[in-house]
Write a protein that holds these residues in place. Structure first.
Motif, PDB file in Angstrom:
ATOM      1  N   TRP A 248      92.758 -19.887  36.479  1.00  0.00           N
ATOM      2  CA  TRP A 248      93.279 -19.052  35.734  1.00  0.00           C
ATOM      3  C   TRP A 248      93.242 -17.606  36.500  1.00  0.00           C
ATOM      4  N   VAL A 249      92.245 -17.353  37.294  1.00  0.00           N
ATOM      5  CA  VAL A 249      92.369 -16.266  38.069  1.00  0.00           C
ATOM      6  C   VAL A 249      93.290 -16.268  39.287  1.00  0.00           C
ATOM      7  N   LEU A 250      93.339 -17.673  39.795  1.00  0.00           N
ATOM      8  CA  LEU A 250      94.479 -17.525  41.131  1.00  0.00           C
ATOM      9  C   LEU A 250      95.810 -17.540  40.595  1.00  0.00           C
ATOM     10  N   ALA A 251      96.008 -18.006  39.275  1.00  0.00           N
ATOM     11  CA  ALA A 251      97.470 -17.777  38.722  1.00  0.00           C
ATOM     12  C   ALA A 251      97.604 -16.046  38.546  1.00  0.00           C
ATOM     13  N   GLY A 252      96.597 -15.493  37.896  1.00  0.00           N
ATOM     14  CA  GLY A 252      96.689 -14.102  37.802  1.00  0.00           C
ATOM     15  C   GLY A 252      96.916 -13.426  38.995  1.00  0.00           C
ATOM     16  N   ILE A 253      95.909 -13.693  39.872  1.00  0.00           N
ATOM     17  CA  ILE A 253      96.252 -12.871  41.403  1.00  0.00           C
ATOM     18  C   ILE A 253      97.429 -13.130  41.767  1.00  0.00           C
ATOM     19  N   SER A 254      97.974 -14.486  42.012  1.00  0.00           N
ATOM     20  CA  SER A 254      99.192 -14.696  42.558  1.00  0.00           C
ATOM     21  C   SER A 254     100.411 -13.799  41.832  1.00  0.00           C
ATOM     22  N   GLN A 255     100.224 -13.417  40.486  1.00  0.00           N
ATOM     23  CA  GLN A 255     101.256 -12.704  39.939  1.00  0.00           C
ATOM     24  C   GLN A 255     101.432 -11.371  40.501  1.00  0.00           C
ATOM     25  N   THR A 256     100.228 -11.042  40.619  1.00  0.00           N
ATOM     26  CA  THR A 256      99.937  -9.514  41.329  1.00  0.00           C
ATOM     27  C   THR A 256     100.595  -9.583  42.820  1.00  0.00           C
ATOM     28  N   TYR A 257     100.437 -10.476  43.586  1.00  0.00           N
ATOM     29  CA  TYR A 257     101.131 -10.689  44.905  1.00  0.00           C
ATOM     30  C   TYR A 257     102.352 -10.634  44.837  1.00  0.00           C
ATOM     31  N   GLU A 258     102.948 -11.315  43.827  1.00  0.00           N
ATOM     32  CA  GLU A 258     104.239 -11.450  43.664  1.00  0.00           C
ATOM     33  C   GLU A 258     104.928 -10.106  43.420  1.00  0.00           C
ATOM     34  N   ALA A 259     104.144  -9.388  42.481  1.00  0.00           N
ATOM     35  CA  ALA A 259     104.623  -8.250  42.021  1.00  0.00           C
ATOM     36  C   ALA A 259     104.705  -7.051  43.238  1.00  0.00           C
ATOM     37  N   THR A 260     103.787  -7.288  44.216  1.00  0.00           N
ATOM     38  CA  THR A 260     103.585  -6.407  45.227  1.00  0.00           C
ATOM     39  C   THR A 260     104.322  -6.833  46.538  1.00  0.00           C
ATOM     40  N   GLY A 261     104.886  -7.999  46.490  1.00  0.00           N
ATOM     41  CA  GLY A 261     105.755  -8.544  47.594  1.00  0.00           C
ATOM     42  C   GLY A 261     104.456  -8.935  48.589  1.00  0.00           C
ATOM     43  N   ILE A 262     103.442  -9.456  48.521  1.00  0.00           N
ATOM     44  CA  ILE A 262     102.516 -10.058  49.270  1.00  0.00           C
ATOM     45  C   ILE A 262     102.827 -11.633  49.509  1.00  0.00           C
ATOM     46  N   HIS A 263     102.573 -12.269  50.742  1.00  0.00           N
ATOM     47  CA  HIS A 263     102.807 -13.406  50.906  1.00  0.00           C
ATOM     48  C   HIS A 263     101.694 -13.929  51.962  1.00  0.00           C
ATOM     49  N   PHE A 264     101.245 -15.182  51.871  1.00  0.00           N
ATOM     50  CA  PHE A 264     100.385 -15.827  52.504  1.00  0.00           C
ATOM     51  C   PHE A 264     101.008 -17.165  53.383  1.00  0.00           C
ATOM     52  N   ASP A 265     100.863 -17.360  54.591  1.00  0.00           N
ATOM     53  CA  ASP A 265     101.240 -18.692  55.457  1.00  0.00           C
ATOM     54  C   ASP A 265     100.417 -19.864  54.919  1.00  0.00           C
ATOM     55  N   ALA A 266      99.089 -19.314  54.647  1.00  0.00           N
ATOM     56  CA  ALA A 266      97.794 -20.331  54.351  1.00  0.00           C
ATOM     57  C   ALA A 266      96.624 -19.726  53.328  1.00  0.00           C
ATOM     58  N   VAL A 267      96.226 -20.557  52.617  1.00  0.00           N
ATOM     59  CA  VAL A 267      94.948 -20.017  51.752  1.00  0.00           C
ATOM     60  C   VAL A 267      93.816 -20.869  51.933  1.00  0.00           C
ATOM     61  N   TYR A 268      92.780 -20.366  52.303  1.00  0.00           N
ATOM     62  CA  TYR A 268      91.683 -20.869  52.423  1.00  0.00           C
ATOM     63  C   TYR A 268      90.576 -20.601  51.242  1.00  0.00           C
ATOM     64  N   PHE A 269      89.830 -21.568  50.730  1.00  0.00           N
ATOM     65  CA  PHE A 269      89.085 -21.481  49.814  1.00  0.00           C
ATOM     66  C   PHE A 269      87.628 -21.601  50.418  1.00  0.00           C
TER      67      PHE A 269
END
Ligand code: ARG
Length: 585
Positions: A248-269
Motif C-alpha cells: 500500500w505504501v509503495l503504491a502510494g509513494i510511487s504515485q507521488t514520484y510520478e506526480a513529481t517526475g522522479i524516477h529510479f533505475d533500481a530499488v533496493y529494499f
C-alpha cells in the motif's frame, strides 16, 4: 566561448613567457592565468589579472598588462577579438558577430542535446536518493531530497556519465511494526480501496494511531517489538500483513514520484539487505580492523579519523544501521560497479557516512574513496502555515495539492483558462516547477524555509517565472510562423549589434560550461541561477526591442534565431532541473 577562452589563454601565456624570456627569466606562470568578467560589458568580455606575474617579472601588474597588450596587438587576428590594457588587467573583447554566428546556430542545430559535455564521459555514477521509510507518506524533506537527486542525476547524465539512480526503501523495522500493530488493533479490514485513502497515507495514519494508543498502553512498544521478532522469524501471518501494508505504501509513494517526475533505475529494499553486512563484520574481525568486547558486541575504533568508536554488531548478534549500509553498498557495487557513488541524504547523517566510508576503507574496498555524501539541510514552512495533522511534518501530497490550487486560482484570476487549455494539468506543472526551482536554487547544505506563495510568484526568481518566459518566447515564435517569417534562411549575425543581444549571445554560449560546473560541483543550483539570468536578460530584450516587428527581414530573422536559441537553452535547463516546460501559460 570556451574555445575563445582557450585561444586567448594560449596567446596571453605566450606573451607573458616572451616578456619573461626578454628579461632572462624562466617562463613558469601559465597555471596562474585566470579569467574574470569585467565589471561592465563596455570594458570587454573577459578580464585577465596580471597580479600573479608581478613577482616573476619583477615589475608592476599595470606595466605587464601594457606590455602583454602590445604584444597581443600584433599576434591576435581579427577573428580572435582584441586585447587592451586596463590598469593591472588585460581586457579582451570578443568578435561579437563571429561568436553569435558560431553559438546561435549551434544551439539550434543541437536542440535538445545542446549543453551536453564530456566531463564524465566513461564514468559510471550511482546516485542514491529519496530512501523513504514505509510507515508514512513522503514529507517536505523528501521533496528536497528528490529534487536534488533527480536533478543531479540528469545533470550528471548531461555531463556524459552513465548514471544509475537507486532508491533504498526502508521497509523493515520497528516503525512499520507499529503501523501493523495499530492496524491489527483498529483496522477492521480497512483498505485503500474501501476507504478511498491513498495507501501511504492510510499506513501513516495507523502509525499516528499507534503513537496515541501507546501513551495509554504500557505494553504497546513491547508488542510492536514482538511483531518484529515474529517478522524476522518468518511468521506467515505477520509477513503477509507486512507485505500487504508495505505494498500500500509503495503504491502510494510511487504515485507521488510520478506526480513529481522522479524516477529510479533500481530499488533496493532493506528487508532484503538488512542482514547482509554481517559477513563483512566477521571478515573485519579476522583482519584485525574491528574488535570484540567481552559481551560479544563488535566495534570499530574511529580514533584515526578523530572520532570515538562505533558499534557494528550488538551483543545479541543483531546488526545496526551502519552494518546494513555496508552490506547494501557492496551488493550495489557487485550488481553494477561504479566509479563514484553519491548518497543524497540529510545532513544529520554526516557522521554516519563518514564512519561508513572509513569502515569500507578498513575492509579494503579500493572504491571506498569514491563514495560521496551529498548532505542537504532542513526545509520548513514559514511558521503557522500548513502544518500536517501530526503537527510536525509537512506531507508532500498535501503541499503539492495546495500549490496546485494556488496556481489554478492564479490562472483563473488572470483569465488564462482558454489559453492554457487544461487548467488542472497546467496548474500541476506550475506547482511542480515552483516547488523544484525553489528547493534547488538554495545551496544544498543550507537550511531553508519553503514559502509556497513566494515560490509561485510569476515575476521573481521562481520556477513559474522561467516557465512563463518560455511560454512567451514560444508564443512569439508561433506568431512568427503564422506570419511566415523565414526561420532558417541565411542569417547575418552582424545585425545583432545591440548590447542586449551581445549579452544574450554570451549567456547562451555559456550554457554548456554552466551544466559542466553544476555537474562538477554536484550543484544544480548553479544552473537555476544561470537560467534566471537568461530569463531576466531576455525579458529586458523583449521589452525594449521589436523582434518579429523589426524593421528589416535580416534583423527580424537574426533576432528570431537568437530568441529561439534562448528558448532552447531555457527548455534544456528546465529539464535538467525537473521543471515542466509549458507551451502556454
Ligand atoms: N531511510 C533512511 C532515513 O529515513 C535514509 C537512508 C539513507 N541511505 C542510506 N544508504 N543509509 O533516515
Amino acid at each position: 566561448m570556451d574555445q575563445y577562452q582557450a585561444q586567448w589563454s594560449e596567446m596571453i601565456a605566450a606573451a607573458i613567457d616572451a616578456e619573461a624570456g626578454e628579461r632572462g627569466i624562466d617562463p613558469a606562470a601559465r597555471a596562474d592565468l585566470a579569467f574574470e568578467t569585467p565589471p561592465s560589458a563596455d570594458l570587454g568580455d573577459l578580464a585577465v589579472p596580471m597580479f600573479p606575474f608581478a613577482k616573476l617579472l619583477r615589475t608592476s601588474p599595470a606595466a605587464i598588462a601594457s606590455a602583454v597588450a602590445a604584444r597581443l596587438a600584433s599576434t591576435a587576428g581579427a577573428s580572435d577579438g582584441t586585447a587592451v590594457a586596463a590598469g593591472p588587467y588585460v581586457n579582451i573583447r570578443l568578435p561579437r558577430a563571429d561568436v553569435a554566428a558560431s553559438a546561435v546556430p549551434r544551439v539550434l542545430a543541437e536542440g535538445d542535446v545542446y549543453g551536453r559535455n564530456a566531463l564524465y564521459d566513461g564514468t559510471r555514477i550511482t546516485i542514491e536518493f529519496s530512501s523513504p521509510n514505509t510507515n508514512k507518506p513522503l514529507h517536505l524533506g523528501h521533496l528536497r531530497n528528490d529534487a536534488l537527486g533527480e536533478s543531479l542525476s540528469r545533470v550528471l547524465a548531461a555531463c556524459g556519465a552513465t548514471v544509475r539512480s537507486v532508491n533504498l526503501v526502508n521497509d523493515r523495522g520497528i516503525h512499520i511494526c507499529k503501523s501493523m500493530l495499530a492496524y491489527q488493533e483498529f483496522g477492521a479490514g480497512e483498505t485503500p480501496e474501501s476507504s478511498g485513502v491513498k495507501g501511504d497515507r492510510l499506513v501513516g495514519d495507523y502509525y499516528v494511531k499507534f503513537n496515541e494508543w501507546a501513551k495509554q498502553t504500557p505494553d504497546a512498544e513491547a508488542r510492536a517489538r514482538q511483531l518484529l521478532v515474529a517478522w524476522e522469524a518468518g511468521d506467515p501471518d505477520v509477513v503477509a500483513l507486512w507485505k500487504k501494508m508495505n505494498d500500500w505504501v509503495l503504491a502510494g509513494i510511487s504515485q507521488t514520484y510520478e506526480a513529481t517526475g522522479i524516477h529510479f533505475d533500481a530499488v533496493y529494499f532493506e528487508s532484503e539487505t538488512y542482514s547482509s553486512g554481517k559477513d563483512e563484520i566477521a571478515r573485519g574481525i579476522e583482519a584485525g580492523v574491528f574488535y570484540r568486547e567481552d559481551d560479544g558486541s563488535v566495534w570499530v575504533d574511529l580514533e584515526p579519523i578523530g572520532l570515538d568508536r562505533k558499534i557494528l554488531l550488538r551483543a545479541d548478534g543483531t546488526s545496526v544501521y551502519l552494518t546494513q549500509d555496508i552490506g547494501t553498498v557492496i551488493a550495489r557495487y557487485n550488481d553494477s560497479p561504479f566509479d563514484r557513488m553519491i548518497y543524497v541524504v540529510g545532513s544529520e547523517q554526516i557522521y554516519h557516512f563518514r564512519v561508513l566510508f572509513y569502515v569500507l576503507e578498513l575492509l579494503g574496498y579500493e572504491w571506498a574513496g569514491n563514495l560521496f555524501h551529498l548532505a542537504y539541510g532542513m526545509v520548513n514552512l514559514p511558521e503557522g502555515k500548513m502544518k500536517s495533522r501530526e503537527g510536525t511534518v509537512v506531507d508532500a501530497d498535501d503541499l503539492i495539492a495546495e500549490l496546485t490550487e494556488l496556481a489554478a486560482a492564479e490562472i483563473r484570476a488572470k483569465e488564462r483558462e482558454s489559453a492554457v487549455e487544461n487548467v488542472d494539468e497546467t496548474a500541476h506543472k506550475i506547482a511542480i516547477g515552483a516547488l523544484h526551482y525553489y528547493l534547488l536554487q538554495v545551496g544544498a547544505n543550507k537550511d531553508m524555509i519553503f514559502n509556497p506563495r513566494e515560490s509561485l510568484s510569476f515575476t521573481g526568481n521562481t520556477g513559474p517565472y522561467l516557465q512563463y518566459m518560455c511560454a512567451r518566447v514560444n508564443s512569439m515564435i508561433r506568431k512568427a510562423a503564422d506570419r511566415r517569417i523565414e526561420l532558417d534562411s541565411h542569417i547575418d549575425f552582424n545585425v545583432l549589434d545591440m548590447a542586449e543581444e551581445w549579452e544574450l549571445v554570451k549567456l547562451v554560449a555559456r550554457y554548456p560550461a554552466t551544466v559542466e560546473a553544476a555537474g562538477r560541483d554536484y550543484a544544480p543550483g548553479l544552473l537555476a541561477g544561470y537560467l534566471y539570468d537568461v530569463a531576466k536578460a531576455f525579458s529586458q530584450y523583449y521589452h525594449d526591442v521589436p523582434i518579429i516587428t523589426a524593421p528589416s527581414t535580416s534583423v527580424r530573422t537574426a533576432r528570431l534565431a537568437l530568441s529561439r536559441a534562448v528558448l532552447q537553452v531555457l527548455r534544456n535547463g528546465l529539464d535538467l532541473l525537473n521543471i515542466p516546460y509549458l507551451d502556454a501559460m
